[in-house]
Design a protein around this motif. Structure first.
Motif, PDB file in Angstrom:
ATOM      1  N   LEU A 190       0.893  -1.241   0.079  1.00 17.18           N
ATOM      2  CA  LEU A 190      -0.147  -0.169   0.021  1.00 17.18           C
ATOM      3  C   LEU A 190       0.881   1.268   0.076  1.00 17.18           C
ATOM      4  CD1 LEU A 190      -2.578  -1.120   2.783  1.00 17.18           C
ATOM      5  CD2 LEU A 190      -2.626  -1.586   0.178  1.00 17.18           C
ATOM      6  N   TRP A 191       0.400   2.208  -0.633  1.00 23.50           N
ATOM      7  CA  TRP A 191       1.191   3.511  -0.843  1.00 23.50           C
ATOM      8  C   TRP A 191       0.128   4.944  -0.409  1.00 23.50           C
ATOM      9  CZ3 TRP A 191       6.247   2.755  -2.104  1.00 23.50           C
ATOM     10  CH2 TRP A 191       6.367   1.547  -2.643  1.00 23.50           C
ATOM     11  N   PHE A 192       0.751   5.820   0.264  1.00 24.33           N
ATOM     12  CA  PHE A 192       0.038   6.972   0.139  1.00 24.33           C
ATOM     13  C   PHE A 192       0.477   7.808  -1.055  1.00 24.33           C
ATOM     14  CE2 PHE A 192       0.389   6.442   4.864  1.00 24.33           C
ATOM     15  CZ  PHE A 192      -0.952   6.525   5.253  1.00 24.33           C
ATOM     16  N   ASP A 193      -0.393   8.671  -1.534  1.00 23.18           N
ATOM     17  CA  ASP A 193      -0.227   9.353  -2.739  1.00 23.18           C
ATOM     18  C   ASP A 193      -0.073  10.807  -2.174  1.00 23.18           C
ATOM     19  OD1 ASP A 193       0.003  10.797  -5.244  1.00 23.18           O
ATOM     20  OD2 ASP A 193      -2.199   9.989  -5.986  1.00 23.18           O
ATOM     21  N   ASP A 194       1.086  11.273  -2.086  1.00 21.46           N
ATOM     22  CA  ASP A 194       1.602  12.512  -1.797  1.00 21.46           C
ATOM     23  C   ASP A 194       1.921  13.380  -2.914  1.00 21.46           C
ATOM     24  OD1 ASP A 194       1.474  12.074   0.994  1.00 21.46           O
ATOM     25  OD2 ASP A 194       3.512  11.301   1.000  1.00 21.46           O
ATOM     26  N   GLY A 195       0.541  13.809  -3.645  1.00 20.70           N
ATOM     27  CA  GLY A 195       0.765  14.794  -4.756  1.00 20.70           C
ATOM     28  C   GLY A 195       1.480  14.091  -6.204  1.00 20.70           C
ATOM     29  N   GLY A 196       1.290  13.065  -6.177  1.00 22.75           N
ATOM     30  CA  GLY A 196       2.193  12.149  -7.157  1.00 22.75           C
ATOM     31  C   GLY A 196       3.175  11.398  -6.737  1.00 22.75           C
ATOM     32  N   THR A 197       3.694  11.751  -5.468  1.00 27.31           N
ATOM     33  CA  THR A 197       4.838  10.917  -4.952  1.00 27.31           C
ATOM     34  C   THR A 197       4.384   9.776  -4.178  1.00 27.31           C
ATOM     35  OG1 THR A 197       6.296  12.875  -5.169  1.00 27.31           O
ATOM     36  CG2 THR A 197       6.949  10.975  -3.663  1.00 27.31           C
ATOM     37  N   MET A 198       4.682   8.446  -4.195  1.00 26.39           N
ATOM     38  CA  MET A 198       4.168   7.402  -3.510  1.00 26.39           C
ATOM     39  C   MET A 198       5.126   7.201  -2.255  1.00 26.39           C
ATOM     40  SD  MET A 198       1.573   6.987  -5.302  1.00 26.39           S
ATOM     41  CE  MET A 198       0.825   5.563  -4.758  1.00 26.39           C
ATOM     42  N   ARG A 199       4.565   7.233  -1.252  1.00 30.25           N
ATOM     43  CA  ARG A 199       5.025   6.989  -0.017  1.00 30.25           C
ATOM     44  C   ARG A 199       4.550   5.422   0.768  1.00 30.25           C
ATOM     45  NH1 ARG A 199       2.843   9.115   5.271  1.00 30.25           N
ATOM     46  NH2 ARG A 199       1.724  10.432   3.668  1.00 30.25           N
ATOM     47  N   PRO A 200       5.748   4.537   0.932  1.00 29.07           N
ATOM     48  CA  PRO A 200       5.400   3.496   1.586  1.00 29.07           C
ATOM     49  C   PRO A 200       4.184   3.510   2.721  1.00 29.07           C
ATOM     50  CG  PRO A 200       7.517   3.412   1.185  1.00 29.07           C
ATOM     51  CD  PRO A 200       6.865   4.984   1.044  1.00 29.07           C
ATOM     52  N   ALA A 201       3.071   2.514   2.655  1.00 33.63           N
ATOM     53  CA  ALA A 201       2.102   2.694   3.563  1.00 33.63           C
ATOM     54  C   ALA A 201       1.860   1.311   4.268  1.00 33.63           C
ATOM     55  CB  ALA A 201       0.933   3.424   3.047  1.00 33.63           C
ATOM     56  N   GLY A 202       2.722   0.244   4.018  1.00 33.38           N
ATOM     57  CA  GLY A 202       2.604  -1.004   4.514  1.00 33.38           C
ATOM     58  C   GLY A 202       2.166  -2.076   3.780  1.00 33.38           C
ATOM     59  N   LEU A 203       2.305  -3.280   4.206  1.00 34.81           N
ATOM     60  CA  LEU A 203       1.929  -4.440   3.353  1.00 34.81           C
ATOM     61  C   LEU A 203       1.216  -5.123   3.685  1.00 34.81           C
ATOM     62  CD1 LEU A 203       5.731  -5.963   3.489  1.00 34.81           C
ATOM     63  CD2 LEU A 203       4.618  -4.264   1.675  1.00 34.81           C
ATOM     64  N   MET A 204       0.336  -5.982   2.939  1.00 36.70           N
ATOM     65  CA  MET A 204      -1.084  -7.002   3.117  1.00 36.70           C
ATOM     66  C   MET A 204      -0.540  -8.191   3.428  1.00 36.70           C
ATOM     67  SD  MET A 204      -3.823  -5.164   0.553  1.00 36.70           S
ATOM     68  CE  MET A 204      -4.997  -6.321   1.534  1.00 36.70           C
ATOM     69  N   ASP A 205      -1.090  -9.013   4.185  1.00 34.87           N
ATOM     70  CA  ASP A 205      -0.717 -10.236   4.393  1.00 34.87           C
ATOM     71  C   ASP A 205      -1.287 -11.173   3.162  1.00 34.87           C
ATOM     72  OD1 ASP A 205      -0.606 -12.974   5.274  1.00 34.87           O
ATOM     73  OD2 ASP A 205      -1.843 -12.914   6.956  1.00 34.87           O
ATOM     74  N   PRO A 206      -0.246 -11.891   2.486  1.00 34.17           N
ATOM     75  CA  PRO A 206      -0.657 -12.574   1.185  1.00 34.17           C
ATOM     76  C   PRO A 206      -1.644 -13.545   1.517  1.00 34.17           C
ATOM     77  CG  PRO A 206       1.435 -12.915   1.957  1.00 34.17           C
ATOM     78  CD  PRO A 206       0.922 -11.725   2.809  1.00 34.17           C
ATOM     79  N   ASP A 207      -1.647 -14.093   2.548  1.00 35.09           N
ATOM     80  CA  ASP A 207      -2.521 -15.318   2.864  1.00 35.09           C
ATOM     81  C   ASP A 207      -4.026 -14.764   3.015  1.00 35.09           C
ATOM     82  OD1 ASP A 207      -0.619 -17.248   2.140  1.00 35.09           O
ATOM     83  OD2 ASP A 207      -0.044 -16.992   4.531  1.00 35.09           O
ATOM     84  N   ALA A 208      -4.240 -13.632   3.230  1.00 38.15           N
ATOM     85  CA  ALA A 208      -5.652 -13.069   3.683  1.00 38.15           C
ATOM     86  C   ALA A 208      -6.381 -12.418   2.460  1.00 38.15           C
ATOM     87  CB  ALA A 208      -5.368 -12.132   4.972  1.00 38.15           C
TER      88      ALA A 208
END
Length: 251
Positions: A190-208
């Motif tokens: 997941l990413w935050f969209d800071d005016g076109g710049t993507m900021r890391p916002a964490g990972l999802m559980d691939p098994d969920a």
């Protein structure tokens, strides 16, 4: 007490295991015997280091077994080439030999090392549990916040996602169900969209397949979020085209 006997008392002296009369006799000998003084210093330093290790209960019968065995181990006097005979006093445990003491210290070190390792695992587990609890509490705060606002997105990896944002908490939560499993060795990031710049916002559980994910970090000035497929462990910057881009709800 003969000089040969005094030479055998270094280990017991280092562990403060001598009765008062033998301790006084040994200390007089220690002032004149450099070899014994060096051995006492080394054994005392080792015992001190072991005392810093996390303790653990010894196996049942360990003390009795050690005391039984040390009566049969010969003691080599410091500075002497000829082994001194082992002296056993009736009614008392046999003299501590240098080798028996070394074996005991090695066993104590091993037990202490296992205890330290077990303690570290338990501490790590507690820290992970505490972190998960804090994350869950914060996620609940976002969903229950009076100013929480939601926005639904288009299809995301076979599912429809919803984002919930709270300005007062300054955090966002991504909700999804029916998520397709990512390719082997990959993960949804997941990413935050800071005016076109993507900021890391964490990972999802691939098994969920169903997920409620607290985005990692404050919303700040982000206007939306994105989802990409990244190598396991995530990336500092997106390495693939976004699967979806979602605008945050406006006030």
């Amino acid at each position: 007490m003969s000089t040969a006997e005094l030479h055998t008392l270094t280990g017991a002296y280092a562990l403060h295991a001598l009765p008062e009369d033998e301790r006084h006799a040994f200390e007089r000998h220690l002032a004149e015997c450099g070899a014994c003084a060096q051995e006492v210093a080394e054994l005392s330093a080792t015992a001190s280091r072991l005392a810093l290790a996390v303790s653990t209960s010894p196996p049942r019968g360990m003390r009795e077994e050690v005391l039984r065995r040390i009566t049969t181990v010969r003691q080599e006097s410091p500075g002497h080439g000829v082994p001194a005979p082992t002296t056993v006093v009736p009614g008392r445990p046999g003299r501590w030999s240098r080798y028996a003491l070394a074996a005991c210290l090695a066993a104590a070190a091993a037990l202490g090392g296992v205890a330290v390792w077990q303690n570290q695992l338990a501490r790590d587990a507690r820290q992970e549990a505490d972190h998960a609890q804090r994350q869950n509490e914060l996620l609940a705060r976002v969903l229950a916040a009076p100013d929480a606002k939601t926005a639904a997105g288009g299809p995301v990896a076979g599912a429809r996602g919803t984002v919930v944002v709270s300005a007062s908490v300054d955090r966002a939560v991504f909700l999804a169900s029916g998520m397709a499993r990512p390719p082997r060795g990959k993960v949804y990031e997941l990413w935050f969209d800071d005016g076109g710049t993507m900021r890391p916002a964490g990972l999802m559980d691939p098994d969920a397949a169903t997920a409620s994910v607290l985005l990692d970090g404050p919303v700040g000035g982000a206007s939306g979020m994105g989802i990409t497929v990244e190598p396991a462990g995530g990336s500092a910057r997106p390495t693939s085209a976004p699967l979806a881009l979602m605008d945050f709800p406006t006030a």
